[in-house]
Design a protein around this motif. Structure first.
Motif, mmCIF file in Angstrom:
data_model
loop_
_atom_site.group_PDB
_atom_site.id
_atom_site.type_symbol
_atom_site.label_atom_id
_atom_site.label_comp_id
_atom_site.label_asym_id
_atom_site.label_seq_id
_atom_site.Cartn_x
_atom_site.Cartn_y
_atom_site.Cartn_z
ATOM 1 N N PRO A 1 0.824 -1.219 0.000
ATOM 2 C CA PRO A 1 0.000 0.000 0.000
ATOM 3 C C PRO A 1 0.858 1.270 0.000
ATOM 4 C CG PRO A 1 0.118 -0.880 2.208
ATOM 5 C CD PRO A 1 0.872 -1.849 1.314
ATOM 6 N N ALA A 2 1.575 1.510 -1.071
ATOM 7 C CA ALA A 2 2.494 2.654 -1.145
ATOM 8 C C ALA A 2 1.771 3.973 -0.928
ATOM 9 C CB ALA A 2 3.211 2.662 -2.489
ATOM 10 N N ARG A 3 0.544 4.076 -1.401
ATOM 11 C CA ARG A 3 -0.197 5.337 -1.246
ATOM 12 C C ARG A 3 -0.379 5.699 0.225
ATOM 13 N NH1 ARG A 3 -2.895 2.406 -4.923
ATOM 14 N NH2 ARG A 3 -4.470 1.855 -3.419
ATOM 15 N N GLU A 4 -0.474 4.685 1.084
ATOM 16 C CA GLU A 4 -0.741 4.943 2.498
ATOM 17 C C GLU A 4 0.444 5.568 3.226
ATOM 18 O OE1 GLU A 4 -2.416 1.556 4.438
ATOM 19 O OE2 GLU A 4 -3.859 1.230 2.832
ATOM 20 N N PHE A 5 1.657 5.284 2.795
ATOM 21 C CA PHE A 5 2.800 5.873 3.483
ATOM 22 C C PHE A 5 3.657 6.757 2.581
ATOM 23 C CE2 PHE A 5 3.830 1.472 2.410
ATOM 24 C CZ PHE A 5 5.029 1.576 1.732
ATOM 25 N N LYS A 6 3.195 6.991 1.364
ATOM 26 C CA LYS A 6 3.947 7.831 0.435
ATOM 27 C C LYS A 6 4.083 9.261 0.953
ATOM 28 C CE LYS A 6 4.438 9.029 -4.362
ATOM 29 N NZ LYS A 6 4.651 8.350 -5.584
ATOM 30 N N HIS A 7 3.035 9.824 1.535
ATOM 31 C CA HIS A 7 3.104 11.206 2.022
ATOM 32 C C HIS A 7 4.150 11.363 3.120
ATOM 33 C CE1 HIS A 7 0.372 9.346 4.911
ATOM 34 N NE2 HIS A 7 0.689 10.317 5.736
ATOM 35 N N VAL A 8 4.374 10.332 3.907
ATOM 36 C CA VAL A 8 5.393 10.399 4.961
ATOM 37 C C VAL A 8 6.780 10.454 4.335
ATOM 38 C CG1 VAL A 8 6.425 9.175 6.908
ATOM 39 C CG2 VAL A 8 3.940 9.190 6.617
ATOM 40 N N LEU A 9 7.045 9.567 3.385
ATOM 41 C CA LEU A 9 8.361 9.534 2.772
ATOM 42 C C LEU A 9 8.600 10.723 1.852
ATOM 43 C CD1 LEU A 9 8.839 5.734 2.089
ATOM 44 C CD2 LEU A 9 9.900 7.124 3.847
ATOM 45 N N GLU A 10 7.553 11.304 1.292
ATOM 46 C CA GLU A 10 7.722 12.499 0.455
ATOM 47 C C GLU A 10 8.176 13.696 1.284
ATOM 48 O OE1 GLU A 10 4.001 12.897 -1.567
ATOM 49 O OE2 GLU A 10 4.658 11.677 -3.244
ATOM 50 N N ALA A 11 7.850 13.691 2.576
ATOM 51 C CA ALA A 11 8.258 14.780 3.452
ATOM 52 C C ALA A 11 9.766 14.721 3.731
ATOM 53 C CB ALA A 11 7.477 14.722 4.758
ATOM 54 N N ILE A 12 10.373 13.595 3.489
ATOM 55 C CA ILE A 12 11.815 13.415 3.703
ATOM 56 C C ILE A 12 12.493 13.553 2.346
ATOM 57 C CG2 ILE A 12 13.593 11.830 4.505
ATOM 58 C CD1 ILE A 12 11.348 10.424 6.126
ATOM 59 N N ALA A 13 13.496 14.405 2.246
ATOM 60 C CA ALA A 13 14.157 14.653 0.963
ATOM 61 C C ALA A 13 14.762 13.376 0.375
ATOM 62 C CB ALA A 13 15.234 15.719 1.125
ATOM 63 N N ASN A 14 15.483 12.620 1.173
ATOM 64 C CA ASN A 14 16.123 11.388 0.712
ATOM 65 C C ASN A 14 15.820 10.277 1.721
ATOM 66 O OD1 ASN A 14 17.526 12.457 -1.620
ATOM 67 N ND2 ASN A 14 18.793 13.548 -0.159
ATOM 68 N N PRO A 15 14.706 9.581 1.579
ATOM 69 C CA PRO A 15 14.349 8.564 2.570
ATOM 70 C C PRO A 15 15.367 7.428 2.603
ATOM 71 C CG PRO A 15 12.887 8.430 0.688
ATOM 72 C CD PRO A 15 13.737 9.642 0.494
ATOM 73 N N VAL A 16 15.521 6.851 3.772
ATOM 74 C CA VAL A 16 16.380 5.684 3.954
ATOM 75 C C VAL A 16 15.460 4.505 4.243
ATOM 76 C CG1 VAL A 16 18.211 4.637 5.337
ATOM 77 C CG2 VAL A 16 18.267 7.092 4.840
ATOM 78 N N ILE A 17 15.598 3.459 3.443
ATOM 79 C CA ILE A 17 14.729 2.283 3.556
ATOM 80 C C ILE A 17 15.608 1.073 3.838
ATOM 81 C CG2 ILE A 17 13.122 0.778 2.320
ATOM 82 C CD1 ILE A 17 12.332 3.283 0.663
ATOM 83 N N PHE A 18 15.208 0.263 4.816
ATOM 84 C CA PHE A 18 15.900 -0.972 5.137
ATOM 85 C C PHE A 18 15.026 -2.136 4.685
ATOM 86 C CE2 PHE A 18 17.664 2.142 7.978
ATOM 87 C CZ PHE A 18 19.017 1.837 7.980
ATOM 88 N N ASP A 19 15.550 -2.948 3.802
ATOM 89 C CA ASP A 19 14.845 -4.144 3.323
ATOM 90 C C ASP A 19 15.534 -5.344 3.954
ATOM 91 O OD1 ASP A 19 13.449 -6.105 2.012
ATOM 92 O OD2 ASP A 19 14.050 -5.496 -0.008
ATOM 93 N N VAL A 20 14.993 -5.805 5.060
ATOM 94 C CA VAL A 20 15.588 -6.913 5.803
ATOM 95 C C VAL A 20 14.929 -8.199 5.326
ATOM 96 C CG1 VAL A 20 16.016 -7.874 8.094
ATOM 97 C CG2 VAL A 20 15.993 -5.391 7.758
ATOM 98 N N GLY A 21 15.756 -9.110 4.817
ATOM 99 C CA GLY A 21 15.235 -10.309 4.169
ATOM 100 C C GLY A 21 14.853 -9.956 2.748
ATOM 101 N N ALA A 22 15.793 -9.359 2.022
ATOM 102 C CA ALA A 22 15.527 -8.752 0.712
ATOM 103 C C ALA A 22 15.219 -9.747 -0.401
ATOM 104 C CB ALA A 22 16.706 -7.866 0.299
ATOM 105 N N ASN A 23 15.436 -11.033 -0.160
ATOM 106 C CA ASN A 23 15.153 -12.061 -1.158
ATOM 107 C C ASN A 23 15.887 -11.728 -2.444
ATOM 108 O OD1 ASN A 23 13.627 -13.743 -3.136
ATOM 109 N ND2 ASN A 23 12.558 -14.376 -1.292
ATOM 110 N N ASN A 24 15.177 -11.527 -3.553
ATOM 111 C CA ASN A 24 15.846 -11.247 -4.834
ATOM 112 C C ASN A 24 15.776 -9.769 -5.222
ATOM 113 O OD1 ASN A 24 13.161 -11.129 -5.503
ATOM 114 N ND2 ASN A 24 13.348 -12.326 -7.357
#
Length: 113
Positions: free
Chosen positions: A50-73
Motif C-alpha cells: 500500500p504505497a499510497r498509504e505511506f507515500k506522504h510520509v516519505l515524500e516529506a523526507i528529501a532522501n528517505p532511507v529504507i531498510f529491506d531486511v530479508g531482501a530475497n531477490n
C-alpha cells in the motif's frame, strides 16, 4: 506423473532462461522461478504494497532511507525505487545465492551497491 514432469521441465527452462521484466518505473528484473514470477505479479500487477498509504510520509523526507531486511531477490527494492527514486536503500539478505541476485539486479540497472 506427466504433470509433475511438465512442472519440472518448465522450472528448469525458467531457471536456464530467466524471464526479463521491468517494474512499473522501469527497473529491470530477472525472474528465475515460478515463485519469483508469482511475487512479481503480486507486487507489480496486483499492487499488494500500500504505497499510497505511506507515500506522504516519505515524500516529506528529501532522501528517505529504507531498510529491506530479508531482501530475497530485490523485488521490494525495485518497488521502493519506483516510488522513491531518491531513496537510499539498504538490502539485507543472509542467503549468498540471493545476495548475488540482488547484485545482479543492481548491475542491470546501474545502481550502486
Amino acid at each position: 506423473l506427466i504433470s509433475s514432469l511438465g512442472r519440472r521441465l518448465r522450472d528448469r527452462l525458467i531457471a536456464s532462461f530467466p524471464i526479463g521484466v521491468r517494474s512499473a518505473g522501469g527497473i529491470k528484473l530477472r525472474l528465475y522461478n515460478r515463485s519469483e514470477i508469482r511475487l512479481y505479479n503480486r507486487i507489480f500487477v496486483e499492487g499488494i504494497y500500500p504505497a499510497r498509504e505511506f507515500k506522504h510520509v516519505l515524500e516529506a523526507i528529501a532522501n528517505p532511507v529504507i531498510f529491506d531486511v530479508g531482501a530475497n531477490n530485490g523485488q521490494f527494492c525495485a518497488f521502493a525505487l519506483d516510488h522513491w527514486p531518491q531513496a537510499q536503500i539498504h538490502a539485507f539478505e543472509p542467503q549468498p545465492a540471493l545476495v548475488r541476485r540482488i547484485r545482479e539486479m543492481a548491475a542491470l540497472n546501474q545502481i550502486e551497491n
